[in-house]
Design a protein around this motif. Structure first.
Motif, mmCIF file in Angstrom:
data_model
loop_
_atom_site.group_PDB
_atom_site.id
_atom_site.type_symbol
_atom_site.label_atom_id
_atom_site.label_comp_id
_atom_site.label_asym_id
_atom_site.label_seq_id
_atom_site.Cartn_x
_atom_site.Cartn_y
_atom_site.Cartn_z
ATOM 1 N N ALA A 1 1.275 6.903 -6.590
ATOM 2 C CA ALA A 1 0.180 8.059 -6.656
ATOM 3 C C ALA A 1 0.807 9.494 -6.669
ATOM 4 O O ALA A 1 0.313 10.381 -7.262
ATOM 5 C CB ALA A 1 -0.907 7.798 -5.841
ATOM 6 N N CYS A 2 1.578 9.639 -5.625
ATOM 7 C CA CYS A 2 2.204 10.898 -5.582
ATOM 8 C C CYS A 2 3.135 11.206 -6.694
ATOM 9 O O CYS A 2 3.048 12.439 -7.253
ATOM 10 C CB CYS A 2 3.208 11.132 -4.272
ATOM 11 S SG CYS A 2 2.252 10.971 -2.729
ATOM 12 N N LEU B 1 -5.053 13.179 -5.648
ATOM 13 C CA LEU B 1 -3.825 13.167 -6.476
ATOM 14 C C LEU B 1 -4.006 12.753 -7.776
ATOM 15 O O LEU B 1 -3.548 13.150 -8.827
ATOM 16 C CB LEU B 1 -2.882 12.055 -5.635
ATOM 17 C CG LEU B 1 -1.964 12.250 -4.539
ATOM 18 C CD1 LEU B 1 -1.590 10.983 -3.654
ATOM 19 C CD2 LEU B 1 -1.146 13.462 -4.774
ATOM 20 N N ALA B 2 -4.881 11.905 -8.110
ATOM 21 C CA ALA B 2 -5.469 11.337 -9.451
ATOM 22 C C ALA B 2 -5.965 12.482 -10.128
ATOM 23 O O ALA B 2 -6.099 12.468 -11.330
ATOM 24 C CB ALA B 2 -6.433 10.307 -9.236
ATOM 25 N N LEU C 1 -6.890 8.081 3.491
ATOM 26 C CA LEU C 1 -6.173 7.627 2.414
ATOM 27 C C LEU C 1 -6.879 7.720 0.964
ATOM 28 O O LEU C 1 -6.409 8.142 -0.065
ATOM 29 C CB LEU C 1 -5.549 6.131 2.844
ATOM 30 C CG LEU C 1 -4.577 5.521 1.903
ATOM 31 C CD1 LEU C 1 -3.385 6.433 1.816
ATOM 32 C CD2 LEU C 1 -4.391 4.160 2.315
ATOM 33 N N ASP C 2 -8.023 7.284 0.989
ATOM 34 C CA ASP C 2 -8.609 7.285 -0.224
ATOM 35 C C ASP C 2 -9.055 8.615 -0.900
ATOM 36 O O ASP C 2 -9.029 8.744 -2.235
ATOM 37 C CB ASP C 2 -10.075 6.519 -0.131
ATOM 38 C CG ASP C 2 -11.012 6.943 0.790
ATOM 39 O OD1 ASP C 2 -10.551 7.922 1.762
ATOM 40 O OD2 ASP C 2 -12.240 6.728 0.997
ATOM 41 N N LYS D 1 -5.621 10.003 -2.369
ATOM 42 C CA LYS D 1 -5.322 9.261 -3.418
ATOM 43 C C LYS D 1 -6.253 9.800 -4.729
ATOM 44 O O LYS D 1 -6.009 9.861 -5.878
ATOM 45 C CB LYS D 1 -5.645 7.698 -3.549
ATOM 46 C CG LYS D 1 -4.489 7.112 -2.923
ATOM 47 C CD LYS D 1 -4.552 5.573 -2.909
ATOM 48 C CE LYS D 1 -3.324 4.811 -2.417
ATOM 49 N NZ LYS D 1 -3.474 3.169 -2.782
ATOM 50 N N GLU E 1 0.899 -1.183 0.038
ATOM 51 C CA GLU E 1 -0.072 -0.005 -0.029
ATOM 52 C C GLU E 1 0.953 1.258 -0.089
ATOM 53 O O GLU E 1 0.423 2.189 -0.779
ATOM 54 C CB GLU E 1 -0.933 0.078 1.502
ATOM 55 C CG GLU E 1 -1.888 1.115 1.388
ATOM 56 C CD GLU E 1 -3.026 1.052 0.140
ATOM 57 O OE1 GLU E 1 -3.280 2.148 -0.266
ATOM 58 O OE2 GLU E 1 -3.370 0.112 -0.418
ATOM 59 N N SER F 1 2.360 1.899 -3.455
ATOM 60 C CA SER F 1 1.152 2.550 -4.096
ATOM 61 C C SER F 1 0.790 3.738 -3.959
ATOM 62 O O SER F 1 0.661 4.608 -4.918
ATOM 63 C CB SER F 1 -0.295 1.560 -3.989
ATOM 64 O OG SER F 1 -1.286 2.083 -4.543
ATOM 65 N N LEU F 2 0.836 4.184 -2.816
ATOM 66 C CA LEU F 2 0.871 5.514 -2.492
ATOM 67 C C LEU F 2 2.002 6.375 -3.133
ATOM 68 O O LEU F 2 1.777 7.563 -3.472
ATOM 69 C CB LEU F 2 0.680 5.951 -1.015
ATOM 70 C CG LEU F 2 0.806 7.445 -0.523
ATOM 71 C CD1 LEU F 2 -0.590 8.045 -0.946
ATOM 72 C CD2 LEU F 2 0.732 7.379 1.058
#
Length: 455
Positions: A365-366, A432-433, A425-426, A429, A358, A361-362
């Motif tokens: 995403a950053c 960020l997306a 967290l969601d 993200k 995880e 993954s973060l």
């Protein structure tokens, strides 16, 4: 035995490599305001380009050029054969000849066209004795303006260069600008003959190299570092006494433009620069500290006959080059250090390996959102990860552990204030997306906005 870098070369490690990029980008940014466009030319050219353009009598051509030769041609020479002219290649010792060759080859200044204003940056090569401020491979930034002979071009270039030095941090109070005129094909021959006669009359006090130069280009003697020669040449005829009316008017106009721009300069009638292609305006910028015996950090001048020398139509030109390494020494002598190359917006730390996927993954995403992000790749303890985050200069640390992951949260610490907050967290993200590689800091959001939460 360990293999080191070749003598006379050096590695630009990350901090300095980043400063070199900043140096180059700052120069290009300033030069672009004056209408200059980038050009890239090969690192090597036909040797004849430098022989014809720079001059056989110069130290650059006679002593310092590196020859580039293929294995096949080397074998041919060793067997007593010869190499065709187009296969006789040399690493570029300076940038002007290659740029002028490109202008001629690609007809960048057709009849009646606006001048070609070009800028370049990159490595040059000279087989000199390495010393402080003098390397066998060094970096230069330069400009060339071809197609205009007006003295405003000369003054514009000098002003532009001095503006760059001030912007990059060269201490202007320890800098001096020397200017001179080399005359033209109408008045310089008479001056050269006068200098040759003067040298012959003082031959017993001159070195053998200078007397050899006297037969090819006696003006090179002004560059001799031999104390005896320097003393003799102080009494040599001055070019200012031999300038024709056109050259005198051109030189006066350059000085008038510089005066109007508030640029201080020193007239030096012995300044000839080191290359044979110069005509009329020549100039050099020197500093007092940090350079050892090499105190010139840049210079150039006008070269109205160079295009013809390399096979083109008559095309007046003006240009300059500045050495990055020497400028860096001058900047360091003024007490300035290279900024650290380390930069990180957010470091994602793992409490244990169960959350590494995880965390990975973060981090991605950053990065995909244009944020500089890092994480540990060596399974360090959480304490050691914080030390690593501090070492890489991270602004924030996002801590992800089993408890945080179960709650769908991440704990974010501001490394300056040490304040901590919990972030969904969601939501982070999702935000960020939205950016998809667009850097933060603009009108949309900042990295702090993305990881905002309860303090």
């Amino acid at each position: 035995m360990a293999i080191n870098s070749p003598e006379g070369t050096r590695d630009l490690l990350p901090d300095e490599a980043k400063f070199w990029a900043h140096f180059r980008d700052t120069a290009f940014g300033i030069f672009a305001r004056y209408g200059y466009q980038p050009i890239e030319t090969p690192l090597f050219e036909q040797t004849d380009l430098f022989v014809r353009g720079i001059g056989q009598a110069t130290d650059v051509v006679s002593k310092e050029m590196f020859t580039a030769i293929s294995g096949e041609n080397f074998k041919r020479v060793m067997e007593g054969g010869t190499i065709k002219a187009k296969s006789r290649l040399s690493l570029r010792p300076e940038g002007t000849a290659g740029v002028v060759r490109a202008v001629v080859q690609h007809d960048l200044v057709p009849q009646g066209a606006a001048p070609a204003k070009l800028m370049y940056a990159g490595p040059m090569f000279r087989a000199e004795r390495p010393q402080k401020g003098r390397q066998r491979m060094f970096n230069q930034v330069g400009i060339e303006c071809l197609g205009a002979e007006d003295p405003s071009v000369d003054a514009e270039g000098i002003i532009m260069l001095m503006r760059f030095y001030a912007a990059i941090g060269v201490p202007m109070d320890a800098t001096r600008l020397l200017v001179n005129s080399m005359g033209c094909e109408q008045c310089r021959p008479k001056y050269r003959e006068a200098v040759r006669e003067y040298m012959n009359a003082h031959a017993e006090h001159m070195c053998e190299e200078c007397m050899r130069r006297a037969e090819i280009n006696p003006l090179r003697a002004f560059d001799c570092k031999n104390p005896g020669c320097a003393e003799v040449m102080e009494g040599a005829p001055k070019i200012s006494d031999y300038l024709c009316d056109d050259c005198r008017e051109h030189y006066q106009a350059v000085k008038t433009y510089l005066d109007g721009a508030g640029i201080s300069y020193i007239e030096d009638p012995t300044l000839v620069r080191g290359l044979d292609y110069y005509t009329r305006t020549v100039f050099e910028v020197q500093v007092d500290q940090g350079m050892g015996s090499q105190n010139a950090i840049g210079g150039g001048g006008r070269y109205d006959k160079l295009a013809e020398e390399v096979g083109g139509r008559p095309t007046p030109g003006f240009g300059f080059a500045l050495g990055y390494e020497r400028c860096a020494l001058a900047i360091q002598a003024a007490g300035q250090a290279f900024p650290s190359a380390q930069h990180c917006d957010i470091f994602v730390a793992c409490v244990d390996d169960s959350v590494r996927a995880e965390a990975f993954s973060l981090v991605q995403a950053c990065r995909d959102a244009g944020v500089t992000a890092e994480m540990d790749h060596q399974h360090r303890s959480l304490k050691s990860q914080f030390k690593l985050a501090d070492k890489v200069g991270s602004r924030m640390v996002a801590v992800l552990g089993p408890d945080e992951l179960a709650a769908g949260e991440v704990k974010v610490r501001n490394m300056s204030t040490h304040h901590e907050r919990l972030v969904k967290l969601d939501q982070a993200k999702a935000l960020l997306a939205q950016f998809g590689g667009e850097p933060f800091g603009g009108a949309h959001a900042s990295i702090e906005d993305v990881f905002a939460g309860e303090e």
